[in-house]
Scaffold this motif. Structure first.
Motif, PDB file in Angstrom:
ATOM      1  N   GLY A 494       0.800  -1.225   0.000  1.00 21.88           N
ATOM      2  CA  GLY A 494       0.000   0.000   0.000  1.00 21.88           C
ATOM      3  C   GLY A 494       0.827   1.267   0.000  1.00 21.88           C
ATOM      4  N   CYS A 495       1.939   1.271   0.738  1.00 20.62           N
ATOM      5  CA  CYS A 495       2.765   2.473   0.850  1.00 20.62           C
ATOM      6  C   CYS A 495       3.355   2.870  -0.509  1.00 20.62           C
ATOM      7  N   ILE A 496       3.953   1.912  -1.185  1.00 18.71           N
ATOM      8  CA  ILE A 496       4.566   2.212  -2.477  1.00 18.71           C
ATOM      9  C   ILE A 496       3.499   2.490  -3.527  1.00 18.71           C
ATOM     10  N   ASN A 497       2.334   1.899  -3.358  1.00 17.97           N
ATOM     11  CA  ASN A 497       1.239   2.208  -4.273  1.00 17.97           C
ATOM     12  C   ASN A 497       0.870   3.685  -4.193  1.00 17.97           C
ATOM     13  N   ALA A 506       0.569   5.120 -12.886  1.00 21.81           N
ATOM     14  CA  ALA A 506      -0.657   4.335 -12.764  1.00 21.81           C
ATOM     15  C   ALA A 506      -0.467   3.307 -11.652  1.00 21.81           C
ATOM     16  N   GLU A 507      -1.561   2.896 -11.024  1.00 26.27           N
ATOM     17  CA  GLU A 507      -1.479   1.838 -10.017  1.00 26.27           C
ATOM     18  C   GLU A 507      -1.100   0.541 -10.722  1.00 26.27           C
ATOM     19  N   VAL A 568      -5.799   2.922   0.972  1.00 23.70           N
ATOM     20  CA  VAL A 568      -5.844   4.171   0.208  1.00 23.70           C
ATOM     21  C   VAL A 568      -5.295   5.374   0.965  1.00 23.70           C
ATOM     22  N   PRO A 569      -5.811   5.730   2.150  1.00 23.38           N
ATOM     23  CA  PRO A 569      -5.382   7.001   2.748  1.00 23.38           C
ATOM     24  C   PRO A 569      -4.027   6.901   3.436  1.00 23.38           C
ATOM     25  N   GLY A 570      -3.334   8.042   3.517  1.00 25.92           N
ATOM     26  CA  GLY A 570      -2.154   8.143   4.351  1.00 25.92           C
ATOM     27  C   GLY A 570      -2.574   8.514   5.763  1.00 25.92           C
ATOM     28  N   THR A 571      -1.669   9.146   6.506  1.00 25.17           N
ATOM     29  CA  THR A 571      -1.991   9.508   7.883  1.00 25.17           C
ATOM     30  C   THR A 571      -2.856  10.753   7.971  1.00 25.17           C
ATOM     31  N   ASP A 572      -2.786  11.608   6.938  1.00 25.14           N
ATOM     32  CA  ASP A 572      -3.515  12.877   6.961  1.00 25.14           C
ATOM     33  C   ASP A 572      -3.091  13.729   8.150  1.00 25.14           C
ATOM     34  N   ALA A 573      -1.799  13.660   8.468  1.00 22.78           N
ATOM     35  CA  ALA A 573      -1.265  14.463   9.577  1.00 22.78           C
ATOM     36  C   ALA A 573       0.193  14.779   9.293  1.00 22.78           C
TER      37      ALA A 573
END
Length: 609
Positions: A494-497, A506-507, A568-573
């Motif tokens: 997920g991280c490298i994606n 592209a994914e 999908v999401p990162g930490t958003d922080a």
């Protein structure tokens, strides 16, 4: 006449290692991890059996992961003790190369005793021998030369009397500390020699505290006195020096805020009012804000790696002064810094005395509180249905953690998420982010627990990293070494994606759904971990994860808790830019947009001439 004792070279090596002591009266090499093959079983194997009462031997499942456990042990012990690892020739040895690089980057002691070809060359080529058509002295073990601090090939029994002290000197040198490879020719292991008895007398190895050059110290004092907005960057060298209390006293006395690198995190508690978190790519907003405003950066025990500096866009101002306190002159002079070569504790003590009661007043405490509010928000229990985020998993573990808890990780999403979100107590954080080696986590967790049995070790690992190396879980079960694995399954890398998307790509080939496979996998991680003897179960949600972590504390074997997460999401922080080059030509629009972002940030990088 000199008294001698007749031993094989392997027996002499093991006997000698068993009496190399620390100042606290403990063996520096606590024991030896071993997987035997034809290159070490007859010589080193016999010697380890002979001396097993004074130097224990442990069996592992893979040479690389045995070494990962050894490295985690040494890191937890702050380089004051270490483990050895022995392997056969060929694949047994080359399996150790990645671990050697990991120890090298992180400046950690590791002794590798690798079987080698026959010194007498009579049976050449032996099984698993690499032949160089142009150089008869080359073997597979020469792969280690770029990734160790000291390399030696033992082709005569008497070579031990010079190479072994050199190996110990390397591992106990605070400036040159790192891995050692002794390529031990398999016929020489079995050769007998009359060694002086004095060679086996116990020896105490002291880890030095180098004093700074007075002129360099004067330069530091002058630079700090001239500053208006200094900021401390605390690195791993603070921990290895045992300078945590001195750093806290220095920062408090002079009212200088500090930030922590991945290696330095956990040196001081998250709740220290001057602790603004971590700077850089996976840093807090308040730390990066301070870094942007500071007119002087005082790095203590840090290499100023790209994640710390935001690829030199966080500390980019041309008129900002940079100070580097480091044991290694190579590190102290990086990026045009004002260098001060010396032990972190000694330098901070002398620096504090020279600065007297000088105090600064420039940081905004409200920004720090705002960061803590943001952390609480993104790590809170989810209020809606759906898979939890990695941040919410971290929040679950944080809520049930105790002062004895140690969060550990190495690669994937979790290192960055933990750096910005985990509220570490002193000694409550262990991150291998120098090499960020996937597969370090499971074996590393075992190494931490072996070094600090009083700690609750919580290993964060993604499904991708778990799949790379998990077999030492069986070793931990057999040795009754308990720790807790929180295995987040997002069905791919997920991280490298996310990085691939950020760079305009592209994914592709990271998540299983985007890979060229005939059938999507349904990997039963609970069954897999359970087959190795671990207590394995799946958490249904965040509340269930919290309960299962608490329950794991009563067990004497590893516990594996699997939880499905969203990729999908990162930490958003927090966070900042990272220099990952974007292709200069080609489309589509998403790549053009990424290229424009890259060009804008690249223009802000600090350049040193």
């Amino acid at each position: 006449m000199t008294a001698t004792i007749r031993l094989t070279a392997a027996q002499a090596m093991v006997k000698w290692l068993s009496v190399q002591m620390t100042e606290e009266g403990e063996r520096f090499i606590e024991g030896v991890w071993a997987i035997f093959g034809h290159g070490n079983v007859a010589g080193v194997g016999e010697a380890l059996h002979r001396y097993q009462d004074v130097l224990p031997t442990w069996r592992g499942q893979n040479e690389q992961t045995m070494a990962h456990a050894a490295i985690a042990y040494a890191k937890t012990k702050k380089r004051t003790r270490a483990h050895a690892v022995t392997s056969s020739i060929g694949p047994g040895s080359t399996n150790l190369v990645t671990a050697a690089a990991l120890a090298h980057v992180n400046r950690l002691p590791l002794l590798m005793i690798c079987g080698d070809v026959f010194a007498n060359r009579r049976p050449d080529p032996v099984l698993q021998q690499i032949e160089d058509f142009d150089d008869g002295t080359i073997s597979a073990n020469d792969c280690f030369r770029p990734v160790v601090r000291y390399f030696d090939r033992i082709t005569r029994p008497e070579h031990l009397m010079t190479c072994l002290p050199c190996a110990m000197a390397t591992m106990t040198d605070p400036a040159n500390c790192g891995p050692v490879c002794l390529a031990f020719c398999q016929d020489v292991q079995a050769e007998a020699f009359d060694y002086p008895e004095a060679f086996f007398e116990p020896k105490v190895w002291r880890i030095r505290r180098p004093e700074p050059d007075p002129r360099e110290l004067d330069d530091l004092v002058a630079a700090i006195r001239a500053a208006k907005r200094p900021l401390i960057v605390s690195g791993g060298g603070v921990l290895y020096s045992g300078a945590e209390d001195v750093l806290q006293a220095f920062a408090t006395r002079h009212n200088i805020p500090f930030v922590e690198t991945q290696a330095g995190k956990g040196g001081l508690g998250w709740d220290d009012p001057l602790n603004f978190g971590s700077p850089g790519v996976t840093g807090s907003a308040c730390a990066n804000g301070l870094a942007a405003e500071a007119d002087l950066i005082l790095g203590v025990g840090t290499r100023f790696q790209d994640f710390t500096t935001g690829s030199w866009t966080v500390f980019a101002a041309a008129d900002r002064k940079l100070i580097s306190v480091n044991l290694a002159g190579y590190d102290a002079m990086k990026h045009g810094a004002i260098p001060c070569v010396g032990d972190a504790k000694v330098v901070l003590e002398k620096l504090g005395a020279a600065l007297g009661d000088l105090r600064f007043d420039w940081h905004d405490a409200a920004a720090r509180e705002g960061w803590h509010d943001r952390v609480r928000a993104v790590t809170a229990r989810p209020g809606m249905k759906g898979l939890p985020t990695d941040a919410q998993v971290i929040g679950a573990v944080q809520r049930v953690s105790t002062p004895a808890s140690v969060a550990m990780c190495a690669a994937g999403t979790m290192p960055g998420a933990l750096q910005v979100l985990w509220q570490a107590t002193r000694g409550g954080y262990h991150m291998e982010y120098g090499y960020s080696c996937m597969g370090y986590e499971v074996a590393g967790a075992m190494g931490i627990k072996l070094a600090a049995p009083e700690k609750e070790v919580i290993c964060f690992v993604g499904d991708g990293s778990y799949m790379m190396a998990n077999s030492e879980l069986a070793t931990a079960v057999m040795r009754r070494v308990p720790f807790t694995i929180v295995l987040t399954d997002n069905r791919g890398y997920g991280c490298i994606n996310r990085l691939q998307i950020e760079c305009g790509g592209a994914e592709f080939n990271n998540m299983y759904k985007d890979s060229l496979v005939e059938v999507q996998p349904e990997i039963d991680f609970v069954a897999h971990a359970g087959s190795m003897g671990a207590y394995a179960e799946k958490a249904t949600d965040i509340a269930d994860l919290e309960a299962k972590i608490v329950a794991a504390r009563s067990r004497d074997i590893p516990s594996v808790i699997v939880i499905d997460t969203t990729a999908v999401p990162g930490t958003d922080a927090g966070g900042h830019w990272w220099d990952v080059a974007v292709p200069q030509v080609g489309g589509p629009d998403r790549l053009e947009a990424a290229r424009a972002r890259y060009g804008a940030m690249h223009a802000t990088q600090r350049v040193f001439n």
